[in-house]
Design an enzyme around this catalytic site. Structure first.
Site, PDB file in Angstrom:
ATOM      1  CB  SER A   1      -0.914   0.021   1.228  1.00 29.93           C
ATOM      2  OG  SER A   1      -1.682   1.214   1.197  1.00 29.93           O
TER       3      SER A   1
ATOM      4  CE  LYS B   1      -2.888  -2.518  -0.480  1.00 31.32           C
ATOM      5  NZ  LYS B   1      -3.867  -2.173  -1.442  1.00 31.32           N
TER       6      LYS B   1
ATOM      7  CG  HIS C   1      -5.019  -0.895   3.652  1.00 29.86           C
ATOM      8  ND1 HIS C   1      -5.237  -0.335   2.405  1.00 29.86           N
ATOM      9  CD2 HIS C   1      -4.256  -0.004   4.330  1.00 29.86           C
ATOM     10  CE1 HIS C   1      -4.629   0.839   2.341  1.00 29.86           C
ATOM     11  NE2 HIS C   1      -4.024   1.059   3.495  1.00 29.86           N
ATOM     12  CG  ASN C   2      -7.215  -1.663  -0.820  1.00 28.17           C
ATOM     13  OD1 ASN C   2      -6.251  -1.419  -0.105  1.00 28.17           O
ATOM     14  ND2 ASN C   2      -7.110  -1.746  -2.126  1.00 28.17           N
TER      15      ASN C   2
ATOM     16  CD  GLU D   1      -7.518   2.871  -0.396  1.00 24.00           C
ATOM     17  OE1 GLU D   1      -6.428   2.410   0.001  1.00 24.00           O
ATOM     18  OE2 GLU D   1      -7.876   2.807  -1.590  1.00 24.00           O
TER      19      GLU D   1
HETATM   20  C1  6PG Z   1      -3.160   1.316  -1.741  1.00 21.29           C
HETATM   21  C2  6PG Z   1      -4.418   1.425  -2.572  1.00 21.29           C
HETATM   22  C3  6PG Z   1      -4.287   0.789  -3.915  1.00 21.29           C
HETATM   23  C4  6PG Z   1      -5.575   0.776  -4.732  1.00 21.29           C
HETATM   24  C5  6PG Z   1      -6.132   2.107  -5.068  1.00 21.29           C
HETATM   25  C6  6PG Z   1      -7.304   2.078  -6.049  1.00 21.29           C
HETATM   26  O1  6PG Z   1      -3.275   0.802  -0.644  1.00 21.29           O
HETATM   27  O2  6PG Z   1      -2.109   1.769  -2.192  1.00 21.29           O
HETATM   28  O3  6PG Z   1      -5.451   0.779  -1.900  1.00 21.29           O
HETATM   29  O4  6PG Z   1      -3.871  -0.543  -3.718  1.00 21.29           O
HETATM   30  O5  6PG Z   1      -5.309   0.141  -5.906  1.00 21.29           O
HETATM   31  O6  6PG Z   1      -6.543   2.747  -3.911  1.00 21.29           O
HETATM   32  O7  6PG Z   1      -8.308   1.217  -5.612  1.00 21.29           O
HETATM   33  P1  6PG Z   1      -9.778   1.334  -6.243  1.00 21.29           P
HETATM   34  O8  6PG Z   1      -9.598   1.454  -7.729  1.00 21.29           O
HETATM   35  O9  6PG Z   1     -10.481   0.090  -5.889  1.00 21.29           O
HETATM   36  O10 6PG Z   1     -10.360   2.564  -5.662  1.00 21.29           O
END
Ligand code: 6PG
Length: 467
Positions: free
Chosen positions: A129, A183, A186-187, A190
């Site tokens: 990330s 991960k 995490h997303n 996010e």
């Molecule tokens: C990270 C991000 C990354 C992710 C983008 C786009 O931790 O660096 O999560 O891995 O690819 O944030 O994700 P989306 O296209 O699903 O918004």
């Protein structure tokens, strides 16, 4: 001289990670499916080119890496990853490790790990990330795989990772899919955090009618307080950015239709499958889907009656507290999900350690993660982070603001799906006596499914009157 590590795939993330490794003092072998990219990459490497061995064939790439080999793949984690495993494994030797550093579905990682188990070749699923900048200057990395692979990769991983007060933001979290699952969550977190920030922005823009400079000032202020985080920082910077083509605020020239590559949705799929509530993440994934129905929304704006009943803008402090409470709840849901997966797959995930390696380098890095790492190192009543005294106290301070923000937004007809999901979860958790007795009564009424009584053990049926 042979290289310490190989990097296959010189797209944005692969190039940045290869340069980071070289910059961290390692010799790096690189190659790429499109061989014409390789020379450009070496030119881009400039001063670091002396630590990079460029290879144009897979055979010479493999031979150019010191055994036991560590090979990092930065390619799409779907079919291309399976194809590359099939192509490269005949060239590898016992003890070599293949790392998939992409955003993989952890179910694929588990399958690949199992397929290679016993062959002498090790498979690692690693979440990375931090975007391009993080990859180049220090990402947060979540590693899943064997102890053997970790022993081999650890010195390189720790050297290239982001540092929080000197401590590297990377660890071996468990076997097979553990790293990719963490991960994915995490997303999911996010997505929830981004959505709540977007909702706060929407409230200020549409209900408060604040101008862009006022909104930027609020986010700039909040980034210095308890909400301090990368996502708040970039939001303030986004609001200060101007489109060179039109001179308008950058954010105002962007179509309100969000993309998604799938990790938020995967988080939710696993949450639903395990019966764990991740309502803030669900709201965020849903909001992205609704955003893509742009034409229907444009039509509906004229066709659906305006039923809003207010235009009161909550105080800025309330919005800040709403974001704080929402962030705590979004993280709490994510950690519950990881706890459930850890149990189901026998991963033994170390929750405080996950919070620690998220404190720098990754997209959700924030002051809260440092607090969560500390809180989770202690006993959690009922296993819930929100019940730890320090977190319960923070919710007591911030939920009143969340409640005022959600109420104002609801009355004004301003959608706040993630913030309201966070509030609903809080209120549900805080209600010792819920309403599921009515659900049980209905189930028994129409299907004789039975229910538990408060005053007697076993399964019971109701004395229902006839319709
Ligand atoms: C990270 C991000 C990354 C992710 C983008 C786009 O931790 O660096 O999560 O891995 O690819 O944030 O994700 P989306 O296209 O699903 O918004």
């Amino acid at each position: 001289m042979t290289a310490d590590i190989g990097v296959y795939g010189l797209g944005t993330m692969g190039s940045a990670l290869a340069l980071n490794l070289a910059d961290s003092g390692f010799r790096v072998a690189v190659t790429n499916r499109e061989v014409e990219w390789i020379d450009d990459f070496v030119t881009e490497a400039a001063d670091l080119a002396g630590d990079i061995d460029a290879h144009k064939t897979l055979e010479s790439f493999v031979q150019g890496i010191t055994a036991p080999r560590t090979i990092l793949f930065m390619i799409p984690s779907t079919k291309p990853m399976d194809d590359m495993i099939a192509r490269i494994t005949p060239l590898l030797s016992d003890g070599d490790t293949i790392i998939d550093g992409g955003n993989a579905d952890f179910n694929d990682t588990r399958r690949r790990f199992q397929e290679l188990e016993g062959t002498g070749i090790h498979f690692v699923g690693m979440g990375v990330s931090g975007g391009e900048y993080g990859a180049r200057h220090g990402p947060s990395m979540m590693v899943g795989g064997s102890d053997h692979s970790w022993a081999q990769f650890k010195p390189m991983a720790e050297a290239m990772a982001a540092k929080f007060e000197g401590a590297p933001c990377v660890d071996h979290l468990g076997p097979d899919g553990a790293g990719h699952f963490v991960k994915t969550v995490h997303n999911g977190i996010e997505y929830a955090d981004m959505q709540m920030i977007a909702e706060a922005y929407g409230l200020m823009r549409d209900v408060g009618q604040l101008d862009i400079a006022q909104m930027a000032a609020h986010f700039g202020e909040w980034s210095k307080g308890p909400l301090a985080s990368y996502l708040i920082d970039i939001t303030a910077a986004i609001l200060r950015s101007v489109d060179s083509k039109t001179g308008a605020p950058m954010v105002d020239v962007i179509l309100d239709q969000a993309g998604q590559k799938g990790t938020g949705r995967w988080t939710l799929i696993e949450a639903l499958r395990m019966g764990i509530s991740a309502s803030t993440i669900e709201a965020a994934v849903g909001a992205r889907s609704w955003s893509s129905e742009k034409e229907a929304r444009m039509a509906a704006g004229d066709l659906l009656p305006d039923t809003s009943r207010g235009d009161a803008m909550p105080e800025a402090d309330d919005v800040e507290n709403a974001l704080m409470a929402g962030r705590i709840i979004g993280h709490a849901q994510g950690f519950q999900l990881m706890r459930a997966a850890s149990e189901e797959f026998g991963w033994g995930l170390n929750m405080p350690r996950i919070a620690e390696i998220w404190r720098a380098g990754c997209i959700i890095r924030s002051a809260l993660l440092d607090d969560l790492a500390e809180v989770m190192a202690g006993d959690l009543p009922q296993g819930h982070v929100i019940l730890a005294p320090a977190m319960a106290a923070r919710l007591a301070d911030t939920v009143p603001g969340l409640r005022r923000v959600v109420s104002a937004a609801v009355m004004a007809g301003q959608p706040v799906p993630a913030l309201s999901a966070a509030l609903a979860w809080y209120d549900t958790m805080a209600l010792g006596r819920g309403t599921a007795n009515m659900i049980q009564a209905q189930r028994d009424f129409f299907g004789a499914h039975g229910f538990a009584r408060l005053d007697d053990a076993g399964k019971h049926h109701g004395d229902w009157v006839a319709l």
